[in-house]
Write an enzyme that holds these catalytic residues in place. Sequence first.
Site, PDB file in Angstrom:
ATOM      1  N   LYS A  38      -0.665  -4.212  -3.120  1.00 15.61           N
ATOM      2  CA  LYS A  38      -2.050  -3.878  -2.813  1.00 15.61           C
ATOM      3  C   LYS A  38      -2.226  -2.229  -3.385  1.00 15.61           C
ATOM      4  O   LYS A  38      -1.578  -1.372  -2.919  1.00 15.61           O
ATOM      5  CB  LYS A  38      -2.341  -3.655  -1.201  1.00 15.61           C
ATOM      6  N   ASP A  41      10.593   5.338 -10.002  1.00 11.64           N
ATOM      7  CA  ASP A  41      10.029   6.167 -11.267  1.00 11.64           C
ATOM      8  C   ASP A  41      10.819   7.244 -11.675  1.00 11.64           C
ATOM      9  O   ASP A  41      11.106   7.520 -12.823  1.00 11.64           O
ATOM     10  CB  ASP A  41       8.687   6.440 -11.375  1.00 11.64           C
ATOM     11  N   SER A 100       0.768  -1.341  -0.042  1.00 12.63           N
ATOM     12  CA  SER A 100       0.007   0.230  -0.099  1.00 12.63           C
ATOM     13  C   SER A 100       0.975   1.216   0.021  1.00 12.63           C
ATOM     14  O   SER A 100       1.509   1.445  -0.947  1.00 12.63           O
ATOM     15  CB  SER A 100      -0.705   0.059   1.045  1.00 12.63           C
TER      16      SER A 100
END
Length: 481
Positions: free
Chosen positions: A338, A324, A313
Amino acid sequence: MGAKLKVAGWVALGAMTGVLTTMQLQANARSTASPLPLEELQQLAAVFGIVKSDYVEPVDEKKLINDAISGMVSGLDPHSQFFDKKSFKEFRESTSGRFVGVGIEIGMEDGLVKIVSPIEGSPAFRAGLKSGDLISKIDDTAVRGLTLDQAVKKMRGEPNTKVTLAIYRKSESRTFPITISREEIRVQSVRAKMVEPGYAWIRVSQFQDQTVTDFSQKLVDLYKQDPKIKGVVLDLRNDPGGLLEGAVAISAAFLPKDVEVVSTNGQLSESKASYRANPDFYARRGAGDPLRKLPEALKNVPLVVLVNEGSASASEIVAGALQDHKRATVMGLQTFGKGSVQTVRQLGPDTAVKLTTARYYTPSGRSIQAKGIVPDIPLDETAEGNVFAELRMREADLEKHLTSADEKSEEARSKELEKLREERRQKLEADYAKRAEPPKPLPEFGSTEDFPLQQALNQLKGKPVAVSKVAQERKAEAKTE
C-alpha cells in the site's frame, strides 16, 4: 474454500487495510480546472427524484445523498472513503488508539474469537480473562459465522454499559459466562522485551497517536536493563500502518539526522514533499522531540526488521527507509504494497472524506504501490513453510487499486503472480482437506516458538538462517515527478 481457511482470509484482510493518513481537517472548497458537468449533475438530480418518489418504500433524503457521496468516493480506489457520523467516530478512535470496550487483543481460531492478550489494567484483565481463551458468544449472538470486525463492534459500545461473553477455557475444559462493564481503553501499540541477554525485541502493531512516545520509552527501558545491547529486532509483521509522522519518527530513531525517510508525489502542490529524519517532520507542535531520550548507541546497534504480507502503509515506509539506507536487514515475507497517501478533509462537524492524494517513495525512489517491500532475506512463517501467507490478499489483489507507471508490463506481471498465488492456494486447500485437523494457528509474535524471530536472532548473531525457498519479487518502479 473451506470455512476455516475463509476465517484466516477475513482476519488477514482486516489486518491489512491500514491507512497512511495525513490529517488535514479543513472544509474549504478547491477550485477546479474545468467546469462542472451540468448534464450529469442533472441526471443525478433526476435519479434522486425518481428514487424519492417511486421507490417501494420511503427513503431518507440524507441517506440517499450520503450513499451517493460514498459511491462516488469509493469508486476511485480501495482506500478512498466517505465518513458519515458513525464511521468518522470509528476512524478517529483507530488513529487515537482509544476506544470504549472490554480491553482485549483478539484473533480468530476455528471460527471463534481467540483472546491473544488482555490489555493490562483493562476490564477484561481485571475479570481474569487469559491468553488463549475462546469467546463463543457475545451477549445472545453466537460468534461462529461473524467476521473479526463484526465481533469487535459487538464488544464495543458506550462507557459503563455491560456485555456478557461466553468463554471456553481449553486448559480447564469448561465454558463459563463473564459479564464485563465497558470502559475507555487505550491500545498499547508497542510491546518490547529482552528475548535473550543482549538482544531486544520491539514490536509496533499500529502507528497511532501515542506510538512514538511509547516506542521511545520502551527502548529507553530496554537499554536500562542492558546498556550493552548487541542487536535489536524491530517487528512490523501484521502492522497495517497508521499515521505518517509515526513512521518518520521510528525511522529517525535508527537513522542519521536529516536523511530522507520518504517522499510523496501527487497532483496538488502540497502532496509533493520530502520527509526527513528530523523533529521538524514528526514532533508535535510545542511537545519537543519525542526521541530526545533515546541512547546514542541505538543509531549503530545491529538491526533486523521483520515484515510479512500484513505489513502495510506506514510500516512499509519504515522498512523501505531502513533498507535503502542499509541501516537494517529486512527479513520475512513480501509486504502488502500500500504505497498511497490518504488525506482526511472534514466536511462538517461529524463527516469527512478520506481521499488518496499522493503516492509515496522510499529514499532510493522506489514506489511501493501494489508491489511492497521485498525482504533482503525471505523467511517462511514456520520451519515447515507458510501456513496462511498464500491465502492472504495484497494490495495488487484489491479491485481498483492504483497501478504503476508501467501499467501494461505491471499488469501482466500482476496476473502472473495472481495465477501463481491461486495455484498455491488451491494446493494448500487440497492439502488441508486431506488432514483430520485444521491447520495449527501460528505462534504468538515474540514467543519462543516464533520461527521468523528466531531466524532474525540468528542473523544478528552471525548464525545460519533458514531462508525461504518460495520467495516472490515484483520489479521496482522508478520515481516520477
